[in-house]
Design an enzyme around this catalytic site. Structure first.
Site, PDB file in Angstrom:
ATOM      1  N   TRP A   1      75.360  13.882  27.057  1.00  0.00           N
ATOM      2  CA  TRP A   1      74.926  15.117  26.392  1.00  0.00           C
ATOM      3  C   TRP A   1      75.400  15.181  24.952  1.00  0.00           C
ATOM      4  O   TRP A   1      76.099  16.118  24.547  1.00  0.00           O
ATOM      5  CB  TRP A   1      75.401  16.345  27.172  1.00  0.00           C
ATOM      6  CG  TRP A   1      74.787  16.464  28.513  1.00  0.00           C
ATOM      7  CD1 TRP A   1      73.557  16.931  28.818  1.00  0.00           C
ATOM      8  CD2 TRP A   1      75.397  16.100  29.762  1.00  0.00           C
ATOM      9  NE1 TRP A   1      73.354  16.880  30.185  1.00  0.00           N
ATOM     10  CE2 TRP A   1      74.473  16.380  30.780  1.00  0.00           C
ATOM     11  CE3 TRP A   1      76.638  15.573  30.121  1.00  0.00           C
ATOM     12  CZ2 TRP A   1      74.736  16.144  32.124  1.00  0.00           C
ATOM     13  CZ3 TRP A   1      76.903  15.340  31.445  1.00  0.00           C
ATOM     14  CH2 TRP A   1      75.961  15.623  32.436  1.00  0.00           C
TER      15      TRP A   1
ATOM     16  N   CYS B   1      76.741  20.988  25.542  1.00  0.00           N
ATOM     17  CA  CYS B   1      76.194  20.470  26.790  1.00  0.00           C
ATOM     18  C   CYS B   1      74.694  20.616  26.775  1.00  0.00           C
ATOM     19  O   CYS B   1      74.021  20.238  25.845  1.00  0.00           O
ATOM     20  CB  CYS B   1      76.820  21.153  28.008  1.00  0.00           C
ATOM     21  SG  CYS B   1      76.233  20.487  29.592  1.00  0.00           S
ATOM     22  N   CYS B   2      74.177  21.230  27.800  1.00  0.00           N
ATOM     23  CA  CYS B   2      72.735  21.248  28.008  1.00  0.00           C
ATOM     24  C   CYS B   2      72.052  22.409  27.304  1.00  0.00           C
ATOM     25  O   CYS B   2      71.162  22.238  26.496  1.00  0.00           O
ATOM     26  CB  CYS B   2      72.434  21.315  29.495  1.00  0.00           C
ATOM     27  SG  CYS B   2      73.254  20.059  30.439  1.00  0.00           S
TER      28      CYS B   2
ATOM     29  N   GLY C   1      68.224  20.394  31.900  1.00  0.00           N
ATOM     30  CA  GLY C   1      69.083  20.513  30.733  1.00  0.00           C
ATOM     31  C   GLY C   1      69.323  19.224  29.968  1.00  0.00           C
ATOM     32  O   GLY C   1      69.971  19.255  28.937  1.00  0.00           O
TER      33      GLY C   1
END
Length: 751
Positions: A330, A415-416, A726
């Site tokens: 990510w 992150c996502c 994600g």
């Protein structure tokens, strides 16, 4: 009169508009004063240079070898630090941006600080053996983050973790989700950043050395050491980053050295690169105006920087990989968006980053996130939609929604899908709680339906064969109270121990000293839980039990509304679940006084969660995967794409600021018969979703038949990239089980 700082950097800052950024560390002010909007189309873009193509071919070959063997190379003795490895190159003579995690391309680093057992298991799974001295050190001399966590866990947390109602807790690896302000190195140089941290250290404490002051002073000192180590690491590559960057190549290289320091020291679940497109564009524009850079040169710098982000990998255990398949890290890259003043932040460099997908082919990293606003130029929206249609590699997030919630336009995606202020935000990430399993605990007196163990509070047995809605809801309320308590307590322990044993000094050195903390929780099985509650309320559900009284199946006599069809009866249950869990968790003490956030986000763990969850009242069989994130349950959204989107958009973002992930698959012909029509339809769909307060959407445009063929003949589709919950992943890197899950998801064939 020019002050000393300005005098030292006058040449590096020549041509930039003056502002507060000169006297204070303030990247946002620098961007606001100096960036140039771009309202044109993609016609200016250039293809890859010969050097980029050759490097990309070499990298692709290495990745294909890695796919066959799992891990190409790994450290077993040298513990990774900012300065632990000498310089490494893919092809030194061709690289414009340099730097590797270790000393060889795709060689994985050794990071035992999170947990020695995880490091050892990850190595042994891939045919390597941990050096005995390292194992001895982290078992007999130095405590790891994981050991500290398990020393403090209580029985409730251990049982919940073991029975998979809490899964993916970062108690054996880096927590990740810190978006460092990497451009600081380029604009100010390391020496200026060290001076600022020393100044902050001098101001920390009022003469009373309380525990929080002692910890803060220690952390600032760690940050200063990390900054100095970055200088040493950069010097090994022949660069002096003590002073500001003087051109675009240096600016990109300087900020990449900061990112390199982060990935050398942390194996977090997410190692985002942040929001750097407008910053880089300022330097590129200045170089082009000076006549020292061409558009071809500019694209080469962006291509090669992107290539570096595609080369990051960590050693992971099989258990980790089952949750987060495809080797994701990510390296989330946030593009475009708008400012608080209403100006859009689309630059030529935002186009250049999307163009890397043409120049070097689709790839999972960086995790490209386009910050969507009604105010973005239509030409950019259409170009982004064309990239999505071609490669399914972009996710879209609602900039207008996030900007209002967070109160800043200088945020990145950690992150996502979760936003974070770049200069001061820190997120205490903490995996997911299984709401579908919670429903079953309410029906099974707190016993786990798979293991039979008493995990939750022991409740009285249900009084009737058919489930009484009011009785069930009373039990569910008590079970959610218990889950909120166990979940928050586990995360308080994890983040206390992470700060103690695995502190992110490199990343936090590139943020403000005074930080704003969020406490990131997550909900899994949201649609399964909601449809199960709807079934009990409207469907007259009979519970089928085994000889131990545990539920093994359910039968609904009547049809019931399902989430995903723009039906308020079902959609309001989803909102109630998110809001109620938020409110229950928010009654607890949160580590460092953090502000609670939660998410509907599962990554690929929807498969593992489903495998560990029994049959549910909505008709889902034991072991079947959950739908990912906030998606409606598979096959439940039968009223078309728009109805499905409108249902998801009803989840209030203020209760789920960690993110509401919606993974959307549509066939090309559903969007239109020709390319222009497809682009227009996709743009209008995203616009409509965002205007209805939708937060996030992954866009996959392909036919189910393509995935079926790719599963049977992976050699034909070596770089077929899809978006899961994600993030992006090569389809070939998913397990057979996860490929089956993706294939079984809803493909909308009507709008």
């Amino acid at each position: 009169m020019m002050n000393k700082v300005e005098e030292n950097v006058s040449s590096a800052w020549d041509g930039f508009k003056k502002g507060q950024w000169q006297s204070e560390i303030d990247i946002r002010d620098f961007i606001e004063k100096n960036f140039a909007q771009y309202d044109g189309d993609e016609s200016f873009l250039q293809g890859p240079t010969e050097a980029t193509t050759k490097l990309n071919d070499e990298l692709t070959e290495l990745k294909m070898k890695q796919r066959k063997v799992g891990v190409l190379d790994a450290d077993t003795k040298v513990i990774s630090t900012i300065t632990s490895h000498g310089p490494g190159y893919l092809d030194k003579d061709l690289e414009k941006i340099v730097g590797l995690q270790t000393d060889k391309p795709l060689k994985r680093s050794l990071l035992p600080q999170g947990g020695i057992r995880m490091a050892k298991d990850a190595l042994e799974t891939n045919g390597y053996k941990l050096d005995p001295e390292v194992e001895y050190f982290y078992t007999q001399i130095q405590k790891s983050h994981n050991q500290g966590v398990f020393d403090a866990y209580d029985a409730d947390i251990r049982h919940a973790r073991h029975n998979k109602i809490l899964t993916g807790l970062p108690d054996a690896y880096g927590r990740g989700r810190i978006v460092a302000d990497f451009p600081r190195i380029a604009l100010y140089g390391i020496d200026r950043l060290v001076e600022e941290k020393i100044h902050d250290l001098d101001l920390t404490g009022d003469g009373e050395m309380t525990s929080d002051i002692i910890e803060k002073r220690e952390h600032i000192s760690d940050q200063i050491r990390a900054l100095k180590d970055m200088k040493i690491m950069a010097k090994s590559y022949g660069y002096d980053i003590s002073k500001p960057a003087t051109n675009a190549q240096e600016a990109i290289q300087w900020l990449y050295f900061g990112y390199l320091a982060a990935i050398k020291t942390q194996n977090g679940a997410a190692m985002s690169i942040g929001r750097i497109d407008t910053f880089i564009d300022i330097y590129i524009n200045r170089d082009i105006e000076r006549g020292v850079l061409t558009e071809k040169d500019a694209q080469e710098l962006i291509d090669q920087f992107t290539m570096k982000l595609r080369m990051v990998f960590f050693m992971r255990t099989p258990e980790y990989n089952s949750l987060f398949t495809g080797d994701p890290i990510w390296a989330t890259l946030s593009l475009a968006g708008t400012g608080l003043d209403g100006r859009h932040h689309v630059t030529k460099t935002a186009y250049r980053f999307l163009n890397t997908l043409h120049d070097m082919g689709a790839a999972p990293e960086p995790n490209i996130t386009l910050l969507w606003s009604d105010n973005l130029p239509m030409s950019f929206k259409r170009y982004a939609s064309s990239v999505s249609i071609e490669s399914s590699t972009i996710q879209y997030e609602n900039d207008d929604l996030m900007k209002r919630q967070w109160g800043t336009d200088y945020y990145g995606i950690a992150c996502c899908v979760s936003a974070q202020p770049v200069d001061s935000g820190v997120q205490f990430f903490g995996a997911r709680a299984n709401l579908a399993k919670t429903v079953l605990y309410a029906l099974n007196e707190g016993r786990d339906e798979i293991t039979g163990q008493q995990v939750g509070p022991e409740l009285r047995e249900m009084s009737s064969e058919y489930i009484d809605y009011d009785e069930f809801m009373d039990k569910l309320d008590k079970m959610m109270d218990w889950l909120a308590d166990v979940y928050v307590n586990s995360l308080n322990i994890i983040h206390y121990m992470h700060d103690k044993y695995y502190y992110e000094s490199a990343q936090l050195a590139l943020k403000n000293t005074d930080l704003d903390y969020t406490f990131a929780t997550g909900l899994s099985g949201l649609s399964v839980a909601a449809d199960s509650i709807s079934a009990i309320k409207y469907g007259h559900v009979k519970a089928i039990r085994n000889e131990d009284g545990l539920t093994v199946g359910f039968k609904a006599d009547n049809e019931f509304p399902r989430y995903g069809n723009n039906d308020d009866r079902a959609d309001e249950i989803v909102t109630w679940l998110v809001k109620t869990m938020y409110q229950k968790m928010n009654t607890h003490h949160l580590y460092k006084g953090a502000k609670l956030s939660t998410s509907a986000l599962t990554i690929t763990s929807n498969v593992v969660y489903g495998k560990n969850t029994g049959a549910t009242p909505n008709g889902r069989e034991k072991g079947e995967p959950f739908a990912p994130g906030a998606n409606p349950a598979y096959g439940a959204d039968i009223s078309g794409a728009l109805a499905s989107l409108l249902s998801v958009a009803k989840i209030p973002y203020k209760y789920a600021t960690d993110g509401i992930s919606n993974t959307f698959a549509v066939t090309p012909t559903t969007l239109g018969k020709v390319e222009d029509e497809q682009e227009d339809t996709l743009v209008n769909m995203i616009d409509g979703y965002m205007k209805n307060s939708g937060h996030h959407i992954n866009v996959n445009v392909f036919k189910r038949e393509t995935l079926i063929d790719a599963q049977k003949h992976p050699e034909k589709y070596p770089t077929l990239t899809i978006r899961v919950s994600g993030y992006c992943v090569y389809f070939a890197d998913l397990t057979k089980e996860q490929q089956d899950d993706v294939i079984s998801r809803t493909f909308h064939t009507s709008m």
